[in-house]
Design a protein around this motif. Structure first.
Motif, PDB file in Angstrom:
ATOM      1  N   LEU A 139       0.821  -1.209  -0.207  1.00 49.24           N
ATOM      2  CA  LEU A 139       0.106   0.024  -0.108  1.00 49.24           C
ATOM      3  C   LEU A 139       0.827   1.303  -0.144  1.00 49.24           C
ATOM      4  CD1 LEU A 139      -2.734  -1.047   2.817  1.00 49.24           C
ATOM      5  CD2 LEU A 139      -3.028  -0.975   0.209  1.00 49.24           C
ATOM      6  N   ALA A 140       0.511   2.258  -0.695  1.00 48.46           N
ATOM      7  CA  ALA A 140       1.160   3.781  -0.622  1.00 48.46           C
ATOM      8  C   ALA A 140       0.034   4.503   0.100  1.00 48.46           C
ATOM      9  CB  ALA A 140       1.482   4.025  -1.987  1.00 48.46           C
ATOM     10  N   PHE A 141       0.549   5.349   1.219  1.00 48.48           N
ATOM     11  CA  PHE A 141      -0.026   6.114   1.930  1.00 48.48           C
ATOM     12  C   PHE A 141       0.230   7.880   1.338  1.00 48.48           C
ATOM     13  CE2 PHE A 141      -0.957   2.873   4.643  1.00 48.48           C
ATOM     14  CZ  PHE A 141      -2.028   2.905   4.994  1.00 48.48           C
ATOM     15  N   ASN A 142      -0.630   8.559   1.172  1.00 54.79           N
ATOM     16  CA  ASN A 142      -0.117   9.974   0.705  1.00 54.79           C
ATOM     17  C   ASN A 142      -0.765  10.998   1.539  1.00 54.79           C
ATOM     18  OD1 ASN A 142      -0.285   9.045  -2.978  1.00 54.79           O
ATOM     19  ND2 ASN A 142       1.316   9.290  -1.584  1.00 54.79           N
ATOM     20  N   ARG A 218       3.897  21.491  -4.805  1.00 59.03           N
ATOM     21  CA  ARG A 218       2.886  20.602  -4.168  1.00 59.03           C
ATOM     22  C   ARG A 218       3.366  19.457  -3.439  1.00 59.03           C
ATOM     23  NH1 ARG A 218      -0.211  16.322  -5.526  1.00 59.03           N
ATOM     24  NH2 ARG A 218       0.874  16.186  -7.693  1.00 59.03           N
ATOM     25  N   PRO A 219       4.117  19.666  -2.323  1.00 58.24           N
ATOM     26  CA  PRO A 219       4.844  18.600  -1.795  1.00 58.24           C
ATOM     27  C   PRO A 219       3.915  17.460  -0.958  1.00 58.24           C
ATOM     28  CG  PRO A 219       5.456  20.463  -0.851  1.00 58.24           C
ATOM     29  CD  PRO A 219       4.141  20.804  -1.763  1.00 58.24           C
ATOM     30  N   VAL A 220       4.141  15.988  -1.379  1.00 55.21           N
ATOM     31  CA  VAL A 220       3.350  15.096  -0.965  1.00 55.21           C
ATOM     32  C   VAL A 220       4.267  13.990  -0.380  1.00 55.21           C
ATOM     33  CG1 VAL A 220       1.639  13.399  -1.600  1.00 55.21           C
ATOM     34  CG2 VAL A 220       1.613  15.577  -2.927  1.00 55.21           C
ATOM     35  N   LEU A 221       3.719  13.781   1.166  1.00 59.53           N
ATOM     36  CA  LEU A 221       4.511  12.626   1.821  1.00 59.53           C
ATOM     37  C   LEU A 221       4.022  11.238   1.337  1.00 59.53           C
ATOM     38  CD1 LEU A 221       6.731  12.436   4.180  1.00 59.53           C
ATOM     39  CD2 LEU A 221       4.546  11.737   5.635  1.00 59.53           C
ATOM     40  N   VAL A 222       5.142  10.390   1.218  1.00 60.54           N
ATOM     41  CA  VAL A 222       4.699   9.019   0.870  1.00 60.54           C
ATOM     42  C   VAL A 222       5.073   8.123   2.089  1.00 60.54           C
ATOM     43  CG1 VAL A 222       5.088   7.114  -0.777  1.00 60.54           C
ATOM     44  CG2 VAL A 222       4.871   9.639  -1.585  1.00 60.54           C
ATOM     45  N   LEU A 223       3.990   7.034   2.343  1.00 64.92           N
ATOM     46  CA  LEU A 223       4.561   6.253   3.384  1.00 64.92           C
ATOM     47  C   LEU A 223       4.281   4.675   2.554  1.00 64.92           C
ATOM     48  CD1 LEU A 223       5.151   5.034   6.162  1.00 64.92           C
ATOM     49  CD2 LEU A 223       2.523   5.066   6.571  1.00 64.92           C
ATOM     50  N   GLY A 224       5.258   3.866   2.540  1.00 61.78           N
ATOM     51  CA  GLY A 224       5.055   2.431   1.731  1.00 61.78           C
ATOM     52  C   GLY A 224       5.017   1.591   2.866  1.00 61.78           C
TER      53      GLY A 224
END
Length: 281
Positions: A139-142, A218-224
């Motif tokens: 899964l990828a969280f944004n 438009r910065p977006v954090l990604v949690l994998g």
């Protein structure tokens, strides 16, 4: 390590409807999971990490013109524990990946002014478990650091394409040919998250960043996050120091599969997606 509960105004777990959406269309979201102040601090940490990464060879990888990706260590994000212990995040992971899920990646994507349309793509080739059994292994969280507006190059996703099987026309099993683009454009939905919102998706659902017509980044954090045995950790270099590890709640240590080191070494980016370097295909 203290969890700042006041920064998480919505502590609801994932709902059955959200689970169904994630399974059916490949993405779902939770509004207002964090405060705007928490998202602002996240943005500050992204800004610091990006400035550092740009000074080093391999510190930031291009994802198209004026668009970059940077992987960081958990200690570079003040809200890391808040994020990975959020009941919505934890319950999504448990539901889709099983109780032994593994946190394998933390990073961020920044499309600046002038970023172009990306080609439709997946983030990596689809495993057979997903194509054949329709079982998610990652899964990828944004989380956005700014309020997303129409002219800022919003994220676009082709709903329900996470199970599309590639054929020999696909480049690297990730980039479908242009003759398939009408399928994705028919299903395309642009997302306009606001500070404090969080989304989760299968990284196999066809998606792209769009043109940033504005003067803003438009910065977006990604949690994998992986299911056990998925193997995506091999593409990342997550690490924590001993004092940081010892201060982590057990809930985090149970899912954080990474080396514990004496000192952190800046990450040289591994997750290069060659087809994105030049922008629009």
């Amino acid at each position: 390590m203290a969890i700042t509960t006041e920064s998480r105004p919505n502590l609801d777990r994932v709902t059955a409807e959200q689970e169904a959406d994630l399974r059916r269309v490949g993405i779902t979201a939770q509004k207002g999971a964090f405060t705007r102040e928490w998202a602002q601090r996240m943005g500050e940490d992204i800004e610091v990490a990006f400035a550092d990464a740009r000074q080093r060879e391999g510190g930031a990888v291009g994802r198209g013109p004026n668009r970059y990706y940077v992987e960081i260590h958990p200690e570079q994000l003040r809200g890391f524990v808040d994020l990975v212990t959020h009941p919505w995040v934890a319950s999504v992971c448990e539901s889709a990946l099983g109780p032994g899920y593994e946190i394998v990646e933390i990073g961020f994507d920044i499309p600046f002014a002038g970023a172009m349309n990306q080609p439709w793509h997946r983030d990596f080739p689809a495993p057979q478990e997903t194509l054949n059994e329709h079982r998610y292994t990652s899964l990828a969280f944004n989380l956005t650091a700014v309020d997303t507006e129409e002219d800022m190059g919003p994220f676009e996703i082709a709903l329900g394409t996470q199970f599309d099987a590639p054929d020999d026309r696909w480049k690297h099993e990730m980039f479908p040919p242009k003759e398939l683009y009408p399928r994705y454009e028919e299903r395309a939905v642009r997302k306009y998250p606001q500070m404090g919102d969080i989304s989760v998706r299968s990284a196999l659902t066809l998606h792209r960043g769009t043109i940033n017509h504005s003067s803003k980044a438009r910065p977006v954090l990604v949690l994998g996050v992986d299911a056990p045995g998925a193997g995506n950790a091999e593409h990342h270099d997550l690490a924590v120091t001993q004092p940081y590890w010892e201060a982590l709640p057990e809930q985090v240590r149970a899912h954080l599969r990474c080396p514990v080191v004496d000192r952190l070494i800046p990450i040289v980016q591994k997750h290069q997606i060659e087809g994105l370097v030049m922008g629009e295909a």
